[in-house]
Design a protein around this motif. Structure first.
Motif, mmCIF file in Angstrom:
data_model
loop_
_atom_site.group_PDB
_atom_site.id
_atom_site.type_symbol
_atom_site.label_atom_id
_atom_site.label_comp_id
_atom_site.label_asym_id
_atom_site.label_seq_id
_atom_site.Cartn_x
_atom_site.Cartn_y
_atom_site.Cartn_z
ATOM 1 N N VAL A 99 1.054 -1.214 -0.450
ATOM 2 C CA VAL A 99 -0.190 0.146 0.261
ATOM 3 C C VAL A 99 1.145 1.361 0.131
ATOM 4 O O VAL A 99 1.901 1.132 0.245
ATOM 5 N N SER A 100 0.527 2.323 -1.054
ATOM 6 C CA SER A 100 1.024 3.684 -0.362
ATOM 7 C C SER A 100 -0.226 4.476 -0.261
ATOM 8 O O SER A 100 -1.483 4.582 0.062
ATOM 9 N N VAL A 101 -0.070 5.651 0.170
ATOM 10 C CA VAL A 101 -1.119 6.876 0.577
ATOM 11 C C VAL A 101 -0.080 8.719 -0.557
ATOM 12 O O VAL A 101 0.729 8.602 -0.236
ATOM 13 N N ALA A 102 -1.231 9.106 -0.750
ATOM 14 C CA ALA A 102 -1.208 10.029 -0.786
ATOM 15 C C ALA A 102 -1.907 11.455 0.142
ATOM 16 O O ALA A 102 -3.618 10.993 -0.028
ATOM 17 N N GLU A 103 -1.448 12.434 0.303
ATOM 18 C CA GLU A 103 -2.637 12.451 2.051
ATOM 19 C C GLU A 103 -2.716 14.586 1.698
ATOM 20 O O GLU A 103 -1.425 14.257 1.301
ATOM 21 N N LEU A 129 2.359 6.023 -9.172
ATOM 22 C CA LEU A 129 4.186 5.993 -8.786
ATOM 23 C C LEU A 129 4.978 5.393 -7.655
ATOM 24 O O LEU A 129 5.804 5.420 -8.014
ATOM 25 N N MET A 130 4.353 5.044 -6.812
ATOM 26 C CA MET A 130 4.437 4.007 -6.215
ATOM 27 C C MET A 130 4.750 2.119 -6.246
ATOM 28 O O MET A 130 5.535 1.370 -5.340
ATOM 29 N N LYS A 131 4.068 1.739 -7.396
ATOM 30 C CA LYS A 131 4.191 0.491 -8.399
ATOM 31 C C LYS A 131 3.319 -0.277 -6.757
ATOM 32 O O LYS A 131 4.002 -1.388 -6.185
ATOM 33 N N THR A 132 2.014 0.108 -6.412
ATOM 34 C CA THR A 132 1.531 -0.598 -4.995
ATOM 35 C C THR A 132 0.657 -1.155 -5.794
ATOM 36 O O THR A 132 -0.084 -0.957 -6.252
ATOM 37 N N ASP A 133 -0.096 -2.305 -4.703
ATOM 38 C CA ASP A 133 -1.598 -2.930 -5.204
ATOM 39 C C ASP A 133 -2.619 -1.940 -5.156
ATOM 40 O O ASP A 133 -3.742 -2.424 -4.981
ATOM 41 N N PHE A 134 -2.506 -1.467 -3.850
ATOM 42 C CA PHE A 134 -3.765 -0.349 -2.811
ATOM 43 C C PHE A 134 -3.139 0.920 -2.438
ATOM 44 O O PHE A 134 -1.740 1.345 -2.424
ATOM 45 N N ALA A 135 -3.529 2.183 -2.415
ATOM 46 C CA ALA A 135 -2.756 3.015 -2.284
ATOM 47 C C ALA A 135 -4.533 4.319 -1.801
ATOM 48 O O ALA A 135 -5.430 3.617 -2.811
ATOM 49 N N ILE A 136 -3.900 4.984 -0.707
ATOM 50 C CA ILE A 136 -5.297 5.725 0.154
ATOM 51 C C ILE A 136 -4.716 7.208 -0.383
ATOM 52 O O ILE A 136 -3.750 7.529 -0.488
ATOM 53 N N CYS A 163 -9.343 4.960 -2.069
ATOM 54 C CA CYS A 163 -8.278 3.761 -2.385
ATOM 55 C C CYS A 163 -8.756 3.293 -3.688
ATOM 56 O O CYS A 163 -9.670 3.262 -4.045
ATOM 57 N N ALA A 164 -7.222 2.585 -3.781
ATOM 58 C CA ALA A 164 -7.673 2.839 -5.292
ATOM 59 C C ALA A 164 -6.846 1.069 -5.121
ATOM 60 O O ALA A 164 -6.080 0.805 -4.931
ATOM 61 N N MET A 165 -6.561 0.646 -6.162
ATOM 62 C CA MET A 165 -6.564 -0.792 -6.909
ATOM 63 C C MET A 165 -6.615 -0.871 -7.892
ATOM 64 O O MET A 165 -7.257 -0.254 -8.807
ATOM 65 N N GLU A 166 -6.407 -2.478 -8.843
ATOM 66 C CA GLU A 166 -5.778 -2.777 -10.051
ATOM 67 C C GLU A 166 -7.407 -2.763 -10.596
ATOM 68 O O GLU A 166 -8.009 -4.086 -10.147
ATOM 69 N N GLY A 167 -8.160 -1.899 -11.262
ATOM 70 C CA GLY A 167 -9.572 -2.099 -11.882
ATOM 71 C C GLY A 167 -10.037 -1.296 -11.276
ATOM 72 O O GLY A 167 -11.677 -1.235 -11.461
ATOM 73 N N LYS A 168 -9.923 -0.808 -9.695
ATOM 74 C CA LYS A 168 -10.932 0.166 -9.763
ATOM 75 C C LYS A 168 -11.046 0.708 -8.158
ATOM 76 O O LYS A 168 -9.887 0.459 -7.056
ATOM 77 N N THR A 169 -11.428 1.893 -8.269
ATOM 78 C CA THR A 169 -11.545 3.124 -7.095
ATOM 79 C C THR A 169 -12.422 3.180 -6.565
ATOM 80 O O THR A 169 -13.117 3.859 -7.451
ATOM 81 N N ILE A 170 -12.892 3.651 -4.996
ATOM 82 C CA ILE A 170 -13.575 4.017 -4.405
ATOM 83 C C ILE A 170 -13.118 5.413 -3.717
ATOM 84 O O ILE A 170 -12.710 5.492 -3.268
ATOM 85 N N MET A 220 -8.172 4.759 6.239
ATOM 86 C CA MET A 220 -8.074 3.042 7.096
ATOM 87 C C MET A 220 -8.705 2.367 7.189
ATOM 88 O O MET A 220 -8.293 0.908 6.278
ATOM 89 N N ASN A 221 -10.285 2.561 7.147
ATOM 90 C CA ASN A 221 -11.281 1.342 6.982
ATOM 91 C C ASN A 221 -11.347 0.747 5.648
ATOM 92 O O ASN A 221 -12.216 -0.015 5.703
ATOM 93 N N LEU A 222 -11.346 1.943 5.147
ATOM 94 C CA LEU A 222 -11.915 1.412 3.183
ATOM 95 C C LEU A 222 -11.007 0.463 2.883
ATOM 96 O O LEU A 222 -11.259 -0.165 2.095
ATOM 97 N N LEU A 223 -9.535 1.468 3.039
ATOM 98 C CA LEU A 223 -8.972 0.202 2.497
ATOM 99 C C LEU A 223 -9.325 -1.453 3.197
ATOM 100 O O LEU A 223 -9.164 -2.028 2.235
ATOM 101 N N ARG A 224 -9.339 -1.860 4.722
ATOM 102 C CA ARG A 224 -9.856 -2.541 5.370
ATOM 103 C C ARG A 224 -11.125 -3.611 4.521
ATOM 104 O O ARG A 224 -10.998 -4.644 4.136
#
Length: 424
Positions: free
Chosen positions: A282-286, A351-358, A382-389, A411-415
């Motif tokens: 996971v990576s984050v953009a805040e 940018l950070m080549k992660t499975d998820f990002a918040i 929260c973004a993942m491959e093919g889907k962002t909520i 963080m709960n959205l990631l969970r």
């Protein structure tokens, strides 16, 4: 087996003035709990004889054990020893063991023993001297026995935390364990998130009402979370643990989607374990949370296995130049919008080549809001491959609260997405 109750009294004007923070009582209560001793009250009183005497009398009527900290220094404002003498109709005398210790204490440091330091060896004649090997102020143990039965225990200790902890660990707790026949107190914590206290109470009302008398439930709410604390009291620890676990097993099906951990599993720890078990990163953009989510992730040892990094994109130029947010999106929708936070999350993930990002963007306050986007407006994604909520939440005008609560919701959205819950 009857319960054993304790009251903790802190003495000192500096506590009431707010000049120092009282950390002693929390630590003491935790250690007493481990012995099966329940702290029923914590009190603070200033350096006034009349007030100390009053609180001692009140505490004796409430508790079996009265633990005092503070007021044991060598200066005139420290009056605890003299007040204890008055309470127990006693007098101060030089304790030879205490005097020997104080003398050696100063000799080892190459300092003379002054008369004021020598007075540290003055203690009430009828108390038991407790050697404080980390300082010069003594610990004092009093037993008030009436009618031959076990009576009330009073213990006076220094207010300096490391001195108090030494005396508690090496003198007071072992003596209390021998003196009292205490029950077992066992706690089990269920950690929930994403549901308010009142709604949670409604969901588990029938289960709560059916709890056996020796198992109690408490609700402990915090930012976006509610801890359910089950406390069992009994004589056999193993049986008690089994009984509490049976109740946990009964309630879990009712609240499973909101449970993220147990006992000391903070959200960042539970999320880290979940990411590791799934082999995800996971990576984050805040923006409005200012790096707080990154802090929560990285304070966990070993988080480099799943947390790749974060960008605090506070300025729009950073959102555009680093995360790839389109300038026209910010111009048309603003920095605090579903479109912007979505592109922030997707940009961080790329940018950070992660499975998820918040990602987070909002108006943390206490000013800066508009009628369309008042203070407390926050967008998370929260973004993942093919889907962002993306989700919008509306909070208060309290900046610290908004940062803390917003981070937890993100963080709960990631969970949820790790659990395959893309809708709720």
């Amino acid at each position: 087996m009857r319960p054993i109750f304790a009251e903790v009294v802190t003495i000192g004007d500096e506590i009431l003035y707010g000049q120092i923070t009282d950390t002693n009582t929390q630590w003491m209560s935790t250690e007493l709990d481990k012995l099966g001793i329940k702290t029923i009250r914590k009190s603070s009183v200033g350096d006034q004889e009349e007030k100390i005497l009053q609180i001692l009398e009140e505490a004796e009527n409430r508790a079996d054990i009265i633990l005092l900290t503070g007021g044991l220094g060598p200066t005139k404002d420290d009056i605890t020893k003299k007040t204890l003498c008055k309470y127990f109709n006693d007098e101060l005398v030089i304790n030879e063991d205490a005097l020997l210790f104080v003398t050696e204490f100063f000799n080892k440091r190459g300092r003379p023993l002054t008369e004021i330091n020598r007075q540290q060896a003055l203690i009430p004649s009828r108390c038991t001297y407790l050697a404080n090997k980390t300082g010069t102020a003594p610990g004092m143990w009093f037993e008030k026995v009436e009618g031959g039965a076990k009576g009330k225990i009073f213990v006076s200790m220094p207010g300096v935390p490391h001195e108090m902890k030494y005396l508690m660990a090496n003198e007071v707790l072992p003596r209390l364990k021998k003196y009292f026949d205490t029950p077992v107190i066992y706690h089990k914590m269920i950690r929930t998130i994403g549901i308010g206290e009142s709604l949670l109470a409604e969901k588990i009302e029938k289960w709560e009402d059916s709890l056996p008398p020796h198992i109690k439930l408490a609700y402990l709410p915090s930012f976006g979370q509610v801890r359910l604390r089950l406390t069992g009291v009994g004589e056999n620890e193993e049986i008690l643990k089994q009984e509490v676990q049976q109740e946990v097993d009964k309630v879990l099906p009712m609240i499973k989607s909101f449970v993220f951990g147990y006992d000391n599993d903070d959200l960042e720890i539970a999320l880290g374990n979940q990411l590791k078990s799934q082999g995800k990163t996971v990576s984050v953009a805040e923006s409005c949370t200012g790096g707080f989510i990154s802090h929560l992730f990285t304070k966990v040892p070993g988080s480099s296995a799943y947390f790749m990094g974060g960008v605090v994109s506070y300025a729009n130029s950073v959102k555009i130049n680093v995360l790839g947010v389109k300038p026209e999106t910010i111009e048309a929708r603003g920095a605090v919008s579903e479109e912007t936070v979505t592109q922030m999350a997707e940009g961080a993930r790329a940018l950070m080549k992660t499975d998820f990002a918040i990602a987070t963007s909002g108006v943390a306050g206490p000013d800066g809001g508009t009628p369309e986007k008042p203070v407390g407006t926050l967008w998370i994604a929260c973004a993942m491959e093919g889907k962002t909520i993306a989700r919008k939440i509306q909070m208060s005008n309290q900046r610290d609260t908004n940062i803390n609560y917003g981070s937890v919701v993100a963080m709960n959205l990631l969970r949820k997405m790790l659990n395959g819950d893309y809708e709720s």
